[in-house]
Motif scaffolding. Structure first.
Motif, short mmCIF file in Angstrom:
data_model
loop_
_atom_site.label_atom_id
_atom_site.label_comp_id
_atom_site.label_asym_id
_atom_site.label_seq_id
_atom_site.Cartn_x
_atom_site.Cartn_y
_atom_site.Cartn_z
N ASP A 168 0.85 -1.32 0.21
CA ASP A 168 0.20 0.00 0.02
C ASP A 168 0.82 1.20 0.20
O ASP A 168 1.74 1.29 0.93
CB ASP A 168 -0.85 0.05 1.33
CG ASP A 168 -2.00 -1.02 1.11
OD1 ASP A 168 -2.59 -1.15 0.07
OD2 ASP A 168 -2.18 -1.97 2.06
N ALA A 209 1.19 5.71 -0.12
CA ALA A 209 0.35 6.90 0.09
C ALA A 209 1.49 7.98 -0.05
O ALA A 209 2.38 8.00 0.75
CB ALA A 209 -0.31 6.92 1.23
N GLU A 254 -2.91 14.18 -1.90
CA GLU A 254 -2.64 12.84 -1.42
C GLU A 254 -3.01 12.02 -2.33
O GLU A 254 -4.16 12.04 -3.04
CB GLU A 254 -3.07 12.53 -0.07
CG GLU A 254 -2.60 11.30 0.60
CD GLU A 254 -3.17 11.08 1.74
OE1 GLU A 254 -2.53 10.38 2.66
OE2 GLU A 254 -4.33 11.52 2.14
N LYS A 308 -3.12 7.69 -3.18
CA LYS A 308 -3.01 6.31 -2.55
C LYS A 308 -3.07 5.15 -3.72
O LYS A 308 -3.89 5.47 -4.57
CB LYS A 308 -4.25 6.15 -1.52
CG LYS A 308 -4.07 6.76 -0.22
CD LYS A 308 -5.09 6.78 0.73
CE LYS A 308 -4.75 7.68 1.94
NZ LYS A 308 -5.98 7.27 2.85
#
Length: 788
Positions: free
Chosen positions: A351, A353, A361, A363
């Protein structure tokens, strides 16, 4: 009494004096009034934004004094910020006027009276038709209501529309004129159509520099563009932004599409493809995070997780301050694959970010796969060598699906069917019955199909199904092929194609090699096609999902090599195909069949709406075939004498081999019973090849044992191994020593030569007979095994 009379006399005298002086004294009065007789507009018909004038006819009422106009005004549906006026006076002659009149040469007096006031510089606002016209003058003021002959803004709004079928296009790092297309849907010509543009929400780096554009004239049913200057910084993210076009005060939602030749910061995850992880053992691993964009990524958070992999001696979360464009950083972790894992590869979830160059931001979730040292394999009736049609097919355009069916141990009562999903119909026989499939027997099939008008533009699965083993508890298995269909007419049904959401399909795909081998890597090319005629696709993200596993749940059959399972495409124009390439590894335990890969897609249409779709493709897999030739045994040979030859053959691959033929080639010798045929050479089996070689010449002779066989795909393979045969001359019989002919009678020398020659022939015949007898016995045994 006397005094009273005196005061009366004085008063009377004063009255007489005043009477005498009055004609000589001017007493000014303003009893005259101004009245409005008529109002008219200078332009016959007004549109919002028109500049015009109003003509006011006036007259005086009464004869007492002059009238001076001090101001004029218009209230109501006008902008009077630039108002001015002109006054026309009429000189009235009347001897009864007071001293303010001018005396002409005839002795008559003239007085100026206003007759007309022209009020100029008015601008029609379009907010209604009623106005109030007023004039201020020396004796007061006068006003009157007037209704303009005009078209109101409300009426124009009902006639106007903004063409939102296409996005308003701009590019980064430039100031350009964006075009807002306005349509006059009415039956009248419109003038001075005001157009402005505003973003639905503030976007850093985008400035709309034109406050208002004006289309001077827009005829009925006509479409014209208003140019709006927009400045877009180089750092603005390429995407579709919500905006509003304001036309004559009416708001219309539109999309502002920012295109960029600059790829924004985008991260891809990879791992060393050569590293093998041993279950139960802690090993170090470097996970590489690469920025494939052209802008830096900052404040990066990397989180690693997996059901079958433990992170040892540290956190599963790592932080990276920044990765510049086209640069990479490694995240080092100690990983331990679960000791119970039997898969050839295990997934590792990563994952991400991070902040992009605009401070937003982002992700993302990606997967990499760890190769493990675990493995395994096997099956009964098998569908393999599935050949799917390549390219893009239209309605009623035939395509063919080919496949093989075979069984290691044999099967009975087979029902084979081939069918597509909705809109795909067979054009040839698609149902087959086999009463008995012999062990090792291989049958080939080809079915022709086509798409009907009911088929949508998409990748359509085609199922190959087999049912066998009796009606009580039948055994079923299936394989999938696929075909790419394009049918724009079906896609447009029930929608305006200009407004219909674009559809991304897999327009083409191919693997190299076409049929991949278990335990080996292969390259997969996937062509993403935007099937829409006019709409573009933006920010497409595609992820490969492989659900099927190898035999005995040994893991996902395909794993990416040195990269993640995700693709990114910034923009896809109408009818454009973008090809992406990925290298995959096939686990050694994969059964020979066609495996399905699902491609999950997320993208934005021209209006910025998110669209999700999935497509499926099939990848045929075969097991590796391998035949080894063991040590070759060759007896010492003599010219003309049969020599013993033996070679042991091993099937060391992971699948059966069909139609194998073995023979020897070379010079200086002949081979008896040279060719040996094996119909089915099962994996793990051993065979002996033992022909008879008869040399024709002495010396060191070289030959080759050649093996031809057929793989499960039908492809012919050949392997060769060289051998050497040392051959000597055949021995000559010894001659008796010569003696003095005078001492002894001379013997008959023909008898020993005849005896030696006969003995040699007899020995050769015995050896040949023994060898041939062995070969015959072996051949009979092989034939008996095949019959069994």
């Amino acid at each position: 009494m006397k005094n009273k009379n005196r005061w009366m006399g004085v008063l009377l005298s004063l009255v007489m004096i005043l009477s005498y002086l009055m004609p000589l004294t001017a007493i000014k009065t303003y009893a005259a009034e101004l009245i409005i007789q008529d109002i008219s507009q200078g332009t016959s018909y007004l549109y919002p934004g028109d500049t015009f004038s109003i003509r006011v006819k006036v007259a005086r009422s009464g004869d007492s004094g002059p009238i001076e106009i001090s101001d004029a005004y218009v209230n109501g549906a006008v902008d009077d910020s630039k108002l001015s006026y002109d006054i026309t006076y009429w000189e009235d002659t009347n001897s009864n006027f007071d001293d303010d009149g001018e005396i002409d040469e005839d002795g008559k007096k003239r007085i100026k009276s206003p007759t007309e006031v022209v009020i100029k510089g008015l601008k029609y606002s379009g907010s209604g038709r009623d106005v109030s016209v007023g004039i201020l003058y020396s004796g007061g003021s006068v006003s009157e209501d007037f209704t303009l002959s005009a078209m109101t803004l409300d009426e124009t709004r009902d006639m106007l529309k903004v063409d939102d079928s296409n996005n308003i296009l701009v590019k980064t790092d430039a100031t350009q004129n964006a075009q807002v297309k306005v349509i006059n849907q009415g039956k009248q010509t419109l003038k001075n159509v005001k157009v402005s543009l505003e973003l639905a929400e503030k976007v850093e780096g985008i400035k709309i520099k034109t406050e208002e554009a004006v289309i001077s004239q827009l005829q009925a049913k006509e479409v014209k563009s208003a140019s709006i200057a927009i400045e877009v910084d180089s750092e603005v993210k390429a995407k579709v932004y919500k905006a509003n076009a304001i036309v004559n005060g009416a708001s219309f939602p539109v999309n502002l599409q920012v295109d960029s030749h600059i790829v924004p910061s985008a991260l891809e995850v990879s791992i060393d493809e050569t590293k093998v992880f041993n279950p139960g053992v802690t090993q170090e691993a470097d996970i590489t995070i690469r920025n494939v964009g052209e802008r830096p990524a900052k404040n990066i958070r990397v989180e690693v997780s997996s059901e079958n992999v433990a992170i040892v001696g540290g956190s599963n979360v790592k932080h990276i301050d920044a990765i510049n464009a086209h640069a990479s950083r490694d995240v080092n972790m100690k990983l331990r694959v679960d000791g119970k894992v039997t898969q050839g590869a295990v997934p590792l979830k990563v994952d991400l970010a991070y902040l992009n160059s605009l401070g937003e931001e982002t992700k993302d979730t990606q997967y990499v796969y760890l190769s493990t040292s675990a493995s395994s394999a096997s099956s009964e009736v098998v569908i393999d060598n599935v050949v799917s049609p390549l390219g893009l097919y239209g309605v009623d355009q035939n395509f063919t699906v080919k496949f093989n069916v075979h069984s290691k141990g044999g099967a009975e009562g087979l029902k084979i069917s081939v069918k597509g999903d909705e809109g795909i119909v067979p054009k040839s026989q698609n149902l087959f019955f086999i009463s008995k499939l012999k062990a090792g027997e291989r049958k080939q099939y080809a079915v022709t199909l086509a798409a009907t008008r009911a088929a949508v533009s998409s990748t359509h699965p085609i199922e190959i199904a087999i049912e066998y083993g009796g009606s009580d508890k039948p055994i079923t298995l299936s394989q999938f092929s696929s075909v790419n269909i394009s049918n724009p007419e079906k896609d447009d049904e029930g929608t305006d194609n200009k407004k219909g959401a674009p559809k991304v399909i897999i327009g083409q795909y191919k693997s190299e090699p076409v049929i991949v081998k278990a335990g080996e890597q292969f390259d997969l090319e996937i062509g993403f096609l935007n099937a829409h005629k006019t709409e573009s696709v933006h920010n497409l993200k595609a992820s490969l999902t492989i659900i099927e596993e190898g035999e005995k749940n040994t893991g996902t059959v395909f794993t990416p090599v040195g990269a993640s399972n995700t693709f990114y495409i910034a923009d896809l124009l109408p009818r454009q195909t973008e090809v992406k390439k990925i290298r995959l590894y096939t686990i050694p335990s994969a059964s020979p069949k066609t495996y399905e890969i699902t491609i999950e897609m997320e993208y934005e249409d021209g209006k910025g709406n998110e669209v999700k779709a999935s497509e499926r493709i099939g990848i045929p897999v075969e097991q590796v075939t391998k035949v080894d030739i063991g040590d070759i045994q060759v007896d010492y040979a003599q010219v003309g004498m049969p020599a013993y030859f033996n070679a042991t053959l091993y099937n060391t691959g992971k699948t059966d081999i069909s139609n194998m033929m073995i023979h020897i080639e070379g010079e200086g010798f002949t081979v008896q019973e040279n060719k040996m045929f094996i119909g089915s050479f099962e994996k793990g089996a051993t065979e002996n090849y033992a022909p008879t070689i008869v040399p024709n010449a002495p010396g060191s002779l070289t030959g080759n044992i050649i093996i031809d066989y057929e793989e499960s795909t039908g492809e012919r393979k050949q392997i060769t191994k060289e051998f050497t045969l040392e051959v000597s001359e055949a021995p000559m019989p010894e001659e008796m020593p010569m003696e003095d002919p005078g001492m002894m009678p001379q013997p008959n020398t023909k008898w020993p030569l005849a005896i030696g020659t006969g003995l040699g022939v007899m020995i050769a015949g015995i050896v040949t007979g023994i060898v041939l007898k062995k070969r015959k016995a072996k051949k009979e045994k092989m034939m008996q095994d095949e019959d069994d």
